[in-house]
Each structure stands twice: as structure tokens, then as C-alpha cells.
Write a protein that holds these residues in place. Structure first.
Motif, mmCIF file in Angstrom:
data_model
loop_
_atom_site.group_PDB
_atom_site.id
_atom_site.type_symbol
_atom_site.label_atom_id
_atom_site.label_comp_id
_atom_site.label_asym_id
_atom_site.label_seq_id
_atom_site.Cartn_x
_atom_site.Cartn_y
_atom_site.Cartn_z
ATOM 1 N N GLN A 191 -3.990 -14.502 5.741
ATOM 2 C CA GLN A 191 -3.243 -15.756 5.843
ATOM 3 C C GLN A 191 -1.953 -15.651 5.027
ATOM 4 O OE1 GLN A 191 -5.299 -17.321 8.562
ATOM 5 N NE2 GLN A 191 -3.906 -18.778 7.583
ATOM 6 N N GLU A 192 -0.948 -16.354 5.479
ATOM 7 C CA GLU A 192 0.320 -16.391 4.739
ATOM 8 C C GLU A 192 0.046 -16.767 3.284
ATOM 9 O OE1 GLU A 192 3.102 -19.005 6.555
ATOM 10 O OE2 GLU A 192 4.649 -18.703 5.045
ATOM 11 N N GLY A 193 0.658 -16.021 2.383
ATOM 12 C CA GLY A 193 0.473 -16.272 0.958
ATOM 13 C C GLY A 193 -0.573 -15.394 0.303
ATOM 14 N N ASP A 194 -1.467 -14.798 1.111
ATOM 15 C CA ASP A 194 -2.477 -13.895 0.547
ATOM 16 C C ASP A 194 -1.803 -12.608 0.074
ATOM 17 O OD1 ASP A 194 -5.239 -14.557 2.882
ATOM 18 O OD2 ASP A 194 -4.417 -15.699 1.177
ATOM 19 N N SER A 195 -2.367 -12.002 -0.936
ATOM 20 C CA SER A 195 -1.957 -10.651 -1.321
ATOM 21 C C SER A 195 -2.936 -9.670 -0.712
ATOM 22 C CB SER A 195 -1.915 -10.522 -2.838
ATOM 23 O OG SER A 195 -0.883 -11.350 -3.355
ATOM 24 N N THR A 196 -2.448 -8.491 -0.394
ATOM 25 C CA THR A 196 -3.299 -7.532 0.292
ATOM 26 C C THR A 196 -2.966 -6.117 -0.149
ATOM 27 O OG1 THR A 196 -4.106 -6.844 2.457
ATOM 28 C CG2 THR A 196 -1.747 -7.267 2.277
ATOM 29 N N ASN A 197 -3.864 -5.202 0.138
ATOM 30 C CA ASN A 197 -3.566 -3.795 -0.164
ATOM 31 C C ASN A 197 -4.264 -2.882 0.824
ATOM 32 O OD1 ASN A 197 -6.165 -2.560 -1.598
ATOM 33 N ND2 ASN A 197 -5.897 -4.648 -2.340
ATOM 34 N N PHE A 198 -3.668 -1.715 1.018
ATOM 35 C CA PHE A 198 -4.223 -0.704 1.917
ATOM 36 C C PHE A 198 -4.318 0.610 1.154
ATOM 37 C CE2 PHE A 198 -2.264 -3.826 4.348
ATOM 38 C CZ PHE A 198 -0.911 -3.617 4.557
ATOM 39 N N THR A 199 -5.108 1.521 1.719
ATOM 40 C CA THR A 199 -5.324 2.811 1.082
ATOM 41 C C THR A 199 -4.911 3.941 1.994
ATOM 42 O OG1 THR A 199 -7.247 1.909 -0.081
ATOM 43 C CG2 THR A 199 -7.038 4.301 -0.007
ATOM 44 N N CYS A 200 -4.332 4.957 1.390
ATOM 45 C CA CYS A 200 -4.059 6.218 2.079
ATOM 46 C C CYS A 200 -4.714 7.308 1.247
ATOM 47 C CB CYS A 200 -2.557 6.447 2.166
ATOM 48 S SG CYS A 200 -2.084 8.052 2.840
ATOM 49 N N SER A 201 -5.585 8.095 1.851
ATOM 50 C CA SER A 201 -6.220 9.191 1.119
ATOM 51 C C SER A 201 -5.879 10.506 1.782
ATOM 52 C CB SER A 201 -7.734 8.996 1.038
ATOM 53 O OG SER A 201 -8.294 8.932 2.331
ATOM 54 N N PHE A 202 -5.804 11.547 0.978
ATOM 55 C CA PHE A 202 -5.339 12.849 1.455
ATOM 56 C C PHE A 202 -5.927 13.941 0.561
ATOM 57 C CE2 PHE A 202 -2.525 13.103 -2.148
ATOM 58 C CZ PHE A 202 -2.190 11.784 -2.410
ATOM 59 N N PRO A 203 -5.976 15.181 1.066
ATOM 60 C CA PRO A 203 -6.435 16.293 0.224
ATOM 61 C C PRO A 203 -5.440 16.503 -0.915
ATOM 62 C CG PRO A 203 -6.438 16.903 2.535
ATOM 63 C CD PRO A 203 -5.706 15.603 2.429
ATOM 64 N N SER A 204 -5.944 16.631 -2.126
ATOM 65 C CA SER A 204 -5.047 16.725 -3.284
ATOM 66 C C SER A 204 -4.466 18.132 -3.480
ATOM 67 C CB SER A 204 -5.770 16.287 -4.556
ATOM 68 O OG SER A 204 -6.970 17.007 -4.705
ATOM 69 N N SER A 205 -5.082 19.140 -2.862
ATOM 70 C CA SER A 205 -4.543 20.493 -3.021
ATOM 71 C C SER A 205 -3.271 20.639 -2.191
ATOM 72 C CB SER A 205 -5.592 21.520 -2.581
ATOM 73 O OG SER A 205 -5.936 21.329 -1.238
ATOM 74 N N ASN A 206 -2.325 21.380 -2.713
ATOM 75 C CA ASN A 206 -1.055 21.659 -2.015
ATOM 76 C C ASN A 206 -0.219 20.421 -1.727
ATOM 77 O OD1 ASN A 206 -1.568 24.439 -1.871
ATOM 78 N ND2 ASN A 206 -2.780 24.154 -0.020
ATOM 79 N N PHE A 207 -0.497 19.331 -2.418
ATOM 80 C CA PHE A 207 0.271 18.110 -2.185
ATOM 81 C C PHE A 207 1.675 18.280 -2.728
ATOM 82 C CE2 PHE A 207 1.169 13.667 -1.785
ATOM 83 C CZ PHE A 207 1.995 13.380 -2.859
ATOM 84 N N TYR A 208 2.665 17.732 -1.983
ATOM 85 C CA TYR A 208 4.020 17.674 -2.521
ATOM 86 C C TYR A 208 4.585 16.267 -2.538
ATOM 87 C CZ TYR A 208 8.782 18.453 -3.748
ATOM 88 O OH TYR A 208 9.983 18.376 -4.405
ATOM 89 N N ALA A 209 4.491 15.556 -1.401
ATOM 90 C CA ALA A 209 5.126 14.228 -1.337
ATOM 91 C C ALA A 209 4.329 13.313 -0.424
ATOM 92 C CB ALA A 209 6.563 14.343 -0.818
ATOM 93 N N LEU A 210 4.440 12.018 -0.703
ATOM 94 C CA LEU A 210 3.812 11.002 0.131
ATOM 95 C C LEU A 210 4.864 9.962 0.516
ATOM 96 C CD1 LEU A 210 0.380 9.402 -0.021
ATOM 97 C CD2 LEU A 210 2.352 7.872 -0.116
ATOM 98 N N HIS A 211 4.841 9.593 1.806
ATOM 99 C CA HIS A 211 5.779 8.609 2.333
ATOM 100 C C HIS A 211 4.996 7.409 2.855
ATOM 101 C CE1 HIS A 211 9.097 11.660 2.818
ATOM 102 N NE2 HIS A 211 8.059 12.465 2.876
ATOM 103 N N TRP A 212 5.560 6.229 2.652
ATOM 104 C CA TRP A 212 5.072 5.019 3.322
ATOM 105 C C TRP A 212 6.179 4.510 4.241
ATOM 106 C CZ3 TRP A 212 0.327 3.010 3.584
ATOM 107 C CH2 TRP A 212 -0.600 3.292 2.584
ATOM 108 N N TYR A 213 5.767 4.142 5.471
ATOM 109 C CA TYR A 213 6.694 3.586 6.456
ATOM 110 C C TYR A 213 6.114 2.269 6.971
ATOM 111 C CZ TYR A 213 9.028 8.146 6.872
ATOM 112 O OH TYR A 213 9.710 9.302 6.629
#
Lengths: 113, 116
Positions: free
Chosen positions: A14-36
Motif C-alpha cells: 500500500q502507498e506509504g508502506d516501506s518495503t525491501n527486496f533481496t538479491c543473492s549471488f555466489p560470493s566467489s569471484n564477485f566484482y560489482a552489483l547493479h540495481w536497475y
């Protein structure tokens, strides 16, 4: 190829609510994460790029955090508005110079007035 | 508008026909990417160019697909002998290509292809 998982797949708030989402990924060889953010009938729009463990980025009511050791990022929206309705995509890049991001399936957010 | 543009925005074709899509990146962006997105999936990488050189191609890209960027500016993606499974949104993105990994990509609005 990095396996990028996003949850939830869809979310209605509903309008006014706060919300959150999750992105999970393998931690090995990680360099960068993008949100679009991808609104219907428009181009995907870059929100954040993060590379360092513990990074926090903020843009208005939207913020993101990054934990590269455990392989996850959270995207938070404070006080959701109907114009926040969109699909939020996460993409990660591996180290090694390929410059090719791997995208998750996205979280579809619908904010009801 | 100086963003990434793609043409056409929509394409309906019959199975077996050839189609060509065009992408005009942001001026002076060196890197150009093509992605395919189907319902319920995120964008899947197809290929990318650094200037006019095609540096990577996904294993998803069958030999019916070909992409060019002849002068390092606009790019075309051609699909020959289209199949119903080619129906998807085809996205183009560009980035400056002046720094290493972690560059923001700027996306076009996509070309939605429907193969009947």
C-alpha cells in the motif's frame, strides 16, 4: 556464470508502506552489483552500482546495501509511492574483465494508492 | 533525447522470416551490449562490442543470430529463419567503456519481437 536470485518474485504494498527486496549471488569471484528499475514501456534505469563489502547507497527514498562475504544485497524503499511500481533488477559482475553482468529475474513491485 | 534508442519498438513476423533490429547507443559510448528477455526471466546476455570489435558471444546465440557494429557507433542484430522461440524483448545497452568492470549500462526501450 553467476547464479543471481531475487526474492520475492512479486510484491504488492500500500502507498506509504516501506518495503525491501533481496538479491543473492555466489560470493566467489564477485566484482560489482547493479540495481536497475524497469517501468513498463520504458527503458531499464540504473539505480546503483556497488563493489565494496558494506557499501550503502541512497537515492531519495531508495537505498541499497551490499554484503559480499555472504553474497547478498538488499534494496529498500521507504514510504512507497505508486510511481515506484516497477520491476527491480539486480545484476552482478564477476572479476576477470569480462564486463558481462548476469541478471536476476527481478522483483515486480506494485504500490496501490 | 540523447539516450539509447532502438528501432523498431515492435516487430511481428512469420516463422521463417528474417528480421533486423537497430540500436543507436549514447554518443561516444565504446561498449554496446545486446540482451534478450523473455517473460518471467531477467535479461540474458547475447553479445557485446568494444567499439567495432565483437568481443563476447553467448552460447545462447545460435548461428541464426548475427550482430554487427561496423563503425563503432550503431549496431544491428539480425535473426535469420525466425522461430517461435525467438519471441522476446531484445534490449540494447551501452556504457562508456573507459573504466574497468562495474560501469553503469544505459538501456534502450527494447524491441519486442513476436514470431507467429
Amino acid at each position: 556464470i553467476l547464479n543471481v536470485e531475487q526474492s520475492p518474485q512479486s510484491l504488492h504494498v500500500q502507498e506509504g508502506d516501506s518495503t525491501n527486496f533481496t538479491c543473492s549471488f555466489p560470493s566467489s569471484n564477485f566484482y560489482a552489483l547493479h540495481w536497475y528499475r524497469w517501468e513498463t514501456a520504458k527503458s531499464p534505469e540504473a539505480l546503483f552500482v556497488m563493489t565494496l563489502n558494506g557499501d550503502e547507497k541512497k537515492k531519495g527514498r531508495i537505498s541499497a546495501t551490499l554484503n559480499t562475504k555472504e553474497g547478498y544485497s538488499y534494496l529498500y524503499i521507504k514510504g512507497s509511492q505508486p510511481e515506484d511500481s516497477a520491476t527491480y533488477l539486480c545484476a552482478t559482475e564477476a572479476s576477470g574483465g569480462s564486463y558481462i553482468p548476469t541478471f536476476g529475474r527481478g522483483t515486480s513491485l506494485i504500490v496501490h494508492p | 533525447d540523447t539516450g539509447v534508442s532502438q528501432n523498431p519498438r515492435h516487430k511481428i513476423t512469420k516463422r521463417g522470416q528474417n528480421v533486423t533490429f537497430r540500436c543507436d547507443p549514447i554518443s561516444e559510448h565504446n561498449r554496446l551490449y545486446w540482451y534478450r528477455q523473455t517473460l518471467g526471466q531477467g535479461p540474458e546476455f547475447l553479445t557485446y562490442f568494444q567499439n567495432e570489435a565483437q568481443l563476447e558471444k553467448s552460447r545462447l546465440l545460435s548461428d541464426r543470430f548475427s550482430a554487427e557494429r561496423p563503425k563503432g557507433s550503431f549496431s544491428t542484430l539480425e535473426i535469420q529463419r525466425t522461430e517461435q522461440g525467438d519471441s522476446a524483448m531484445y534490449l540494447c545497452a551501452s556504457s562508456p567503456g573507459t573504466s574497468g568492470e562495474g560501469e553503469t549500462q544505459y538501456f534502450g526501450p527494447g524491441t519486442r519481437l513476436l514470431v507467429l
